[in-house]
Design an enzyme around this catalytic site. Sequence first.
Site, PDB file in Angstrom:
ATOM      1  N   GLU A   1      -1.922  -9.194  -2.673  1.00 27.57           N
ATOM      2  CA  GLU A   1      -3.382  -9.310  -2.794  1.00 27.57           C
ATOM      3  C   GLU A   1      -3.835  -9.136  -4.241  1.00 27.57           C
ATOM      4  O   GLU A   1      -4.745  -9.814  -4.709  1.00 27.57           O
ATOM      5  CB  GLU A   1      -4.061  -8.302  -1.861  1.00 27.57           C
ATOM      6  CG  GLU A   1      -3.861  -8.696  -0.402  1.00 27.57           C
ATOM      7  CD  GLU A   1      -4.450  -7.708   0.580  1.00 27.57           C
ATOM      8  OE1 GLU A   1      -4.048  -6.528   0.542  1.00 27.57           O
ATOM      9  OE2 GLU A   1      -5.320  -8.105   1.379  1.00 27.57           O
TER      10      GLU A   1
ATOM     11  N   ALA B   1       0.849  -1.185   0.000  1.00 26.33           N
ATOM     12  CA  ALA B   1       0.000   0.000   0.000  1.00 26.33           C
ATOM     13  C   ALA B   1       0.891   1.244   0.000  1.00 26.33           C
ATOM     14  O   ALA B   1       2.089   1.157   0.268  1.00 26.33           O
ATOM     15  CB  ALA B   1      -0.878  -0.006   1.238  1.00 26.33           C
TER      16      ALA B   1
ATOM     17  N   GLY C   1      -0.567  -5.355  -0.273  1.00 23.78           N
ATOM     18  CA  GLY C   1      -1.537  -5.145  -1.343  1.00 23.78           C
ATOM     19  C   GLY C   1      -1.050  -5.729  -2.658  1.00 23.78           C
ATOM     20  O   GLY C   1      -1.850  -6.181  -3.487  1.00 23.78           O
TER      21      GLY C   1
ATOM     22  N   GLU D   1       1.820  -6.744   6.621  1.00 23.12           N
ATOM     23  CA  GLU D   1       0.963  -5.774   7.324  1.00 23.12           C
ATOM     24  C   GLU D   1       1.054  -5.886   8.844  1.00 23.12           C
ATOM     25  O   GLU D   1       0.986  -4.887   9.558  1.00 23.12           O
ATOM     26  CB  GLU D   1      -0.505  -5.957   6.899  1.00 23.12           C
ATOM     27  CG  GLU D   1      -0.861  -5.318   5.580  1.00 23.12           C
ATOM     28  CD  GLU D   1      -0.506  -6.180   4.378  1.00 23.12           C
ATOM     29  OE1 GLU D   1       0.218  -7.185   4.551  1.00 23.12           O
ATOM     30  OE2 GLU D   1      -0.941  -5.844   3.268  1.00 23.12           O
TER      31      GLU D   1
END
Length: 681
Positions: free
Chosen positions: A105, A63, A102, A125
Amino acid sequence: MTSPISTRMHGDVLIVTSNNPPVNALGHAVREGLVKAIGQADADAAVKAVVIICEGQTFFAGADITEFGKPMQLPMLPSVVDIIENCTKPVVAAIHGTAFGGGLEVALASHYRVAVPSAKLGVPEVKLGLLPGAGGTQRLPRVAGVPKALEMAATGNPIGAKEAFQIGLVDRLIEGELLPHAVAYAEEVREVRPLPKSSARDEKLEEARANPGLFDMFRKANARKFKGFDAPEYNIRAIEAAVAKPYVEGVLDERRLFMELMTGTQARAQQYFFFAERKAAKIENVPEGTQPRAIRRVGVIGAGTMGGGISMNFLSAGIPVTIVEMAQEALDRGTGVMRKNYEASAAKGRITADQVEGAMGLLKPSLSLEDLADCDLIIEAVFENMDVKKEIFTKLDKIAGPGAILASNTSYLNIDEIAAVTSRPQDVVGLHFFSPANVMKLLEVVRGAKTAPDVLVTAMKIAKKIRKVAVVAGVCHGFIGNRMLMPRQVEAMKLLLEGATPQQIDKVHVEFGMPMGPFQMSDLAGVDIGWHRDPTRIENIRDALAAEGRWGQKKGAGFYDYDEKRTPSPSPRVAEIIEEFRQKTGTPQHAIDDQEIIERTLYTMVNEGAKILEEGMAQRASDIDVVWVYGYGWPVYRGGPMFWADTEGLAKIVAGLEKNGFEVSKLLRDKAEKGEKLSKD
Ligand code: NAD
């Protein structure tokens, strides 16, 4: 503004490329661009498959953390990844560098993943107090299997592409150029229907359902590592939901757990600390463009506890070291310990036997200071005695080449006074390593009144090279860390006289999240450190312990008794000694509760930290927090003493200090009165 996401056709494959340096963070423009590109793939009948690839050093590395704490601009990542997974054409994620957070992901939402062997995949994270909140906790166990997903999510540690391939997280390893192979792969799979959606997979969850004890076993096995932290448990719960519930419900659990973490204090503390660590490298009042000096060979004086560990840092980084001792026996002992430490690492598989020999081969042991003439940086680590240090620096001044940096590892002594015995005070600096020096990440770089800017720049650069986190401190007794330790130790001893026990005080600190309390620390470091070594002169409890040979763990007795496995137990003898001193000093007793211990041993540290800031001995509050997290094991989920003070409330800290009769730092009082924060400077 041009989008960081561009598209082009190669045959009937749509290549979606991200160019968002430095790490292709998934900021707003990237998210928006990805949605548009997938829309294009869906709308254009000529597109038969999609490849998502990144330019530069890495696939999406996570992110954009500069967006944290601000209102998120749509589209959010959870919907972006759903759009990718629901694309009507097969999507292949082509991974190099790091597919983190992310980024992984996005890859998990893609129908296929190909990667170069050097790539790394992970969901870190948890290290920022969070969980992968864009379907990561739901898709990862479905693709990688529950045990691996648990490990990756709850520890945050990445895995290599080869392992990822073995467990099915990567579908193909690409040797050679990534893009053409990824396109070729996309062409191979373009007709395969139904499209393999990670969210629809169940076979690996089924395996986990057959082994319901899995989660508690994982919790138990990692209990020590996760103690005090919220985020690992939340990651585990989210993966439990993936196993127990249908995907759509699991995702809702993930969202709820994510939001709880995101709005909690721990995530704030861990994110604050992430930036604190990076800020620490910035030196104030140094002219821009100051170039570091070259460090080709390092000299270390003293092969004791610290000198050996300090040397290992440089040897491990491939920098040759000359180590000097006074006598052959001490030299042999010191270098022997270094070899033993390396061999222990090799036995644990952390390094190879060749690396042991490689490192030791760079070491030149010597009994003569003259041998340091060719060193670019010389670090003195002899006894903590000003006269000894002055004598050594006087000699070094004559021996060292021009421009060589002369450093002292002193814990408390005045660097300016040491520098003054040389003709080159501008080349003198404090390099305060922490014990064990080959392990502890912190390095206090002590800036003397005359230390040259390029010496400081060199110190920060070399710290990075040997994988330390350096913090600049000013010249004062104990610098940042040990100076703040002092009021804590003083109060801990007073509390003993007033009625507390060592175990009671230590327990408060351990429950707070410190690796050990003040007395456990004394026993580990040595109760005899700084003892005057006259067994007839007994002025305090510490002297009494030292005089009886209770020097701590190394003697099997200190503030605690130890068995052969070094398990501590409360000591009746220590209780007697404390009692004798209570009577001798006539100290009045009172019932001492945990809050009083916190106020007197932790609030006082905050107070000292504020004084350090006030005097300019630390560049910024966050540097103090870096010192405490990396030097003393302050729990990172509490940010550090300055950040913690803000969460506790400065007015409460001031009131607690006043109640116990302490002189409150002006800065602390001012900030408390104005409702400001210490950790925001
Ligand atoms: P130590 O007693 O283990 O080692 C000191 C070594 O220096 C001895 O081996 C001694 O023989 C050698 N020595 C003394 N004079 C010498 C000389 N003139 N030439 C060459 N060698 C000489 O001590 P230590 O714990 O390694 O501490 C060294 C320094 O590091 C001290 O200033 C101490 O305050 C500081 N320090 C110690 C710690 C710690 O936890 N031990 C942590 C940070 C800093």
